[in-house]
Scaffold this motif. Structure first.
Motif, mmCIF file in Angstrom:
data_model
loop_
_atom_site.group_PDB
_atom_site.id
_atom_site.type_symbol
_atom_site.label_atom_id
_atom_site.label_comp_id
_atom_site.label_asym_id
_atom_site.label_seq_id
_atom_site.Cartn_x
_atom_site.Cartn_y
_atom_site.Cartn_z
ATOM 1 N N LEU A 1 14.746 2.839 -19.399
ATOM 2 C CA LEU A 1 14.278 4.143 -19.345
ATOM 3 C C LEU A 1 13.366 4.542 -18.495
ATOM 4 O O LEU A 1 13.373 5.427 -17.695
ATOM 5 N N THR A 2 12.516 3.480 -18.708
ATOM 6 C CA THR A 2 11.062 4.018 -17.331
ATOM 7 C C THR A 2 12.421 3.652 -15.790
ATOM 8 O O THR A 2 11.100 4.279 -15.160
ATOM 9 N N GLU B 1 8.872 -2.528 -5.999
ATOM 10 C CA GLU B 1 7.471 -3.286 -6.452
ATOM 11 C C GLU B 1 7.014 -2.146 -7.179
ATOM 12 O O GLU B 1 6.006 -2.767 -8.108
ATOM 13 N N GLU B 2 6.720 -1.190 -7.057
ATOM 14 C CA GLU B 2 6.793 -0.400 -7.306
ATOM 15 C C GLU B 2 6.987 -0.183 -8.947
ATOM 16 O O GLU B 2 6.419 0.399 -9.916
ATOM 17 N N LEU B 3 8.623 -0.195 -9.094
ATOM 18 C CA LEU B 3 8.776 0.256 -10.056
ATOM 19 C C LEU B 3 8.963 -1.269 -11.282
ATOM 20 O O LEU B 3 8.647 -1.319 -12.162
ATOM 21 N N ARG C 1 5.544 -3.438 -16.026
ATOM 22 C CA ARG C 1 4.764 -4.692 -16.520
ATOM 23 C C ARG C 1 3.726 -3.447 -17.274
ATOM 24 O O ARG C 1 3.244 -4.128 -18.458
ATOM 25 N N ALA C 2 3.295 -1.836 -16.858
ATOM 26 C CA ALA C 2 2.330 -1.501 -17.122
ATOM 27 C C ALA C 2 2.968 -0.879 -18.598
ATOM 28 O O ALA C 2 1.930 -0.229 -19.007
ATOM 29 N N ALA D 1 16.287 -10.021 -15.684
ATOM 30 C CA ALA D 1 17.220 -8.840 -14.731
ATOM 31 C C ALA D 1 17.243 -7.999 -14.092
ATOM 32 O O ALA D 1 18.460 -7.284 -13.207
ATOM 33 N N MET D 2 16.613 -7.215 -14.280
ATOM 34 C CA MET D 2 16.609 -5.830 -13.521
ATOM 35 C C MET D 2 16.297 -6.017 -12.133
ATOM 36 O O MET D 2 16.946 -5.403 -11.261
ATOM 37 N N ASP D 3 15.710 -6.743 -11.725
ATOM 38 C CA ASP D 3 15.247 -7.664 -10.430
ATOM 39 C C ASP D 3 16.479 -7.706 -9.932
ATOM 40 O O ASP D 3 16.937 -7.758 -8.342
#
Length: 395
Positions: A61-62, A72-74, A79-80, A96-98
Motif C-alpha cells: 500500500l505504501t 531509498e526514499e521508499l 521503515r517509518a 522482498a520489496m527490495d
C-alpha cells in the motif's frame, strides 16, 4: 513517459505467491508507458511466513504510486510505517520489496541487475551445497560412517557437477556441554565425510547456534585436526559477548550473519573478529542491504558468503549481487530452480556462468506458473528440540 531520458516506472500493485514450505514470493507490478512489467522477490521468514505476508500487504500500500527510481526514499517510508525498529519480520518483508524493485529497475532499463550493480567482477559464481543425513546423533560409530555415506549421496548431483564445497550441520540436541561420546561420534562422521568427498572438495560445518560458549570450546578442540573451510554460527547470535572469545580461540575461520539483519549488527560481527559474513538477501534488506554489508566487510578485510537455504529467487538475486563484489567468497544454495523456474540454473564446474545464464533484463529469471501453489502460504514451523533430560534446546 521518460524522465531525464530514463523510462519511468510507477509501482501499481503487488501480491504474494506460494510455491512450497519456506517458499513465498512477492510479485510487484509497475506501469511503464502503456504496459506493465513484473518484479519478483523472495518473501519469507522461516516459521513466520503468514506474519511477513501481513507486513508486506501494508508495504505494498505504501509502495503503490511511487517510482522505482526512488527506492531509498521508499525504504525510509516503509521503515517509518512503524515507530519501532522493523526486526527480522519487517526486514524480511522489506527484503522482498527490495529484490522485486531491483527486478523492476532492470526490466525498465532492459539490462541485467548485475550490470546495474557494477558489472561482473566474477564471470562465474561458485556455489556450495548441503551434505546432511538427519539431525539426531548417530547411535554408533558404524551409524556415523553410514550417515556420512548418506550425506555424500544427498549432494551427489552437485559433486558430480564440480561443486567445490559442501556444508554439513552438527548433530543435536546437546546439553550445555556435549558429552565425550557425542563429540566422538561427531568427529567420526566428519572424518568419514571428508574422506568420501576427497581432498579437492572443501568441507564447512554449521553449528547452527546449538552450543553454549563452553560447549563450543569443547567442540572446536575436538574438530581441531580436521581441515575445515569454516565453522558457521558457533553460537546463537544473541550471545554476542562470547563471539569474540570464540574467534580468538578457534583454529578455523568463523562465519556468521544469517540471523542478522541491520547494518549495525554486521558491524558488531566484524568488531568481534568474524572474517566471513553470511547475510541472507531475504532478511538483510535485499540487494541494497547486501551491497551495504559487502562494502562494510571490505573495510575489515572480511569475505562475504551469502546465506540461502531458501528458494531460487533468493539465489538468483544473490548471484546478481555477488557477481559484482570483489570480496565475495562462495554462495550457498539448495535449489537451482527446478522447483519454480522455466529454466533452472545449470551448474558447470561448480559454478554459475553469469554472462550466459543471467543475461535477461532484471534479475534474469522466469517463473513457471504451473509450479506455484494455490491457497495459503508456508505452514513450516521451526522444530522444538529437547535434550536427554527434557530441556528445550536450539534447533
Amino acid at each position: 513517459m521518460k524522465e531525464n531520458g530514463m523510462q519511468e516506472a510507477i509501482i501499481s500493485g503487488g501480491r504474494v505467491l506460494h510455491h512450497g514450505p519456506r517458499r513465498s514470493l512477492l510479485l510487484l507490478t509497475a506501469s511503464v508507458g502503456d504496459g506493465e512489467i513484473e518484479g519478483v522477490g523472495e518473501a519469507i521468514l522461516e516459521g513466520s511466513a503468514d506474519t511477513v505476508e501481513s507486513i508486506l500487504e501494508q508495504m505494498i500500500l505504501t509502495a503503490v504510486g511511487k517510482t522505482v527510481w526512488s527506492a531509498e526514499e521508499l525504504e525510509m517510508q516503509m521503515r517509518a510505517g512503524s515507530f519501532y525498529p522493523p526486526g527480522m519480520l519487517g526486514l524480511s518483508a522489506l527484503s522482498a520489496m527490495d529484490q522485486a524493485i531491483w527486478d523492476l529497475k532492470g526490466k525498465a532499463l532492459g539490462i541485467p541487475v548485475w550490470k546495474m550493480l557494477g558489472g561482473s567482477f566474477h564471470t562465474r559464481v561458485p556455489l556450495y551445497f548441503h551434505a546432511q543425513s538427519g539431525d539426531a546423533f548417530p547411535t554408533s560409530e558404524q551409524d556415523a560412517r553410514d550417515r556420512a555415506v548418506a550425506a555424500v549421496a544427498s549432494a551427489s548431483e552437485a559433486l558430480n557437477n564440480g561443486a567445490r564445497m559442501v556444508k554439513t550441520c552438527v548433530f543435536g540436541p546437546v546439553q550445555s556441554l556435549p558429552t565425550r561420546r557425542q563429540l566422538h561420534l561427531q568427529v567420526i562422521f566428519l572424518q568419514e565425510l571428508q574422506e568420501l568427498i576427497g581432498p579437492e572438495v572443501d568441507l564447512a560445518v554449521d553449528v547452527h547456534g546449538r552450543y553454549t560458549y563452553p560447549g563450543v570450546l569443547r567442540l572446536l578442540e575436538a574438530l581441531a585436526e580436521l581441515p575445515l573451510a569454516f565453522v558457521e554460527e558457533p553460537l546463537h547470535p544473541v550471545d554476542r559477548l562470547s563471539y569474540a572469545r570464540v574467534v580468538e580461540r578457534s583454529p578455523f575461520p568463523i562465519a556468521a550473519g544469517e540471523r542478522l539483519g541491520e547494518l549495525w549488527e554486521f558491524r558488531q560481527a566484524l568488531d568481534d573478529g568474524i572474517t566471513i559474513l553470511q547475510p541472507d538477501l531475504a532478511h538483510c534488506g535485499g540487494l541494497t542491504g547486501g551491497m551495504r554489508i559487502g562494502a562494510l566487510a571490505r573495510t575489515a578485510g572480511a569475505q562475504v558468503a551469502l546465506h540461502n537455504p531458501l528458494g531460487p529467487v533468493n539465489l538468483v538475486a544473490s548471484i546478481n549481487l555477488v557477481a559484482s563484489q570483489s570480496n565475495f567468497m562462495i554462495q550457498e544454495t539448495v535449489d537451482l530452480g527446478g522447483s519454480l523456474l522455466v529454466e533452472p540454473l545449470r551448474l558447470e564446474d561448480g559454478t554459475i556462468n553469469v554472462h550466459e545464464q543471467l543475461n535477461a533484463p532484471g534479475l534474469g529469471l522466469v517463473i513457471d506458473p504451473r509450479k506455484l501453489l494455490g491457497g495459503g502460504g508456508s505452514d513450516w514451523r521451526t522444530p522444538v528440540w529437547r535434550d536427554e533430560i527434557g530441556a528445550v534446546r536450539p534447533w
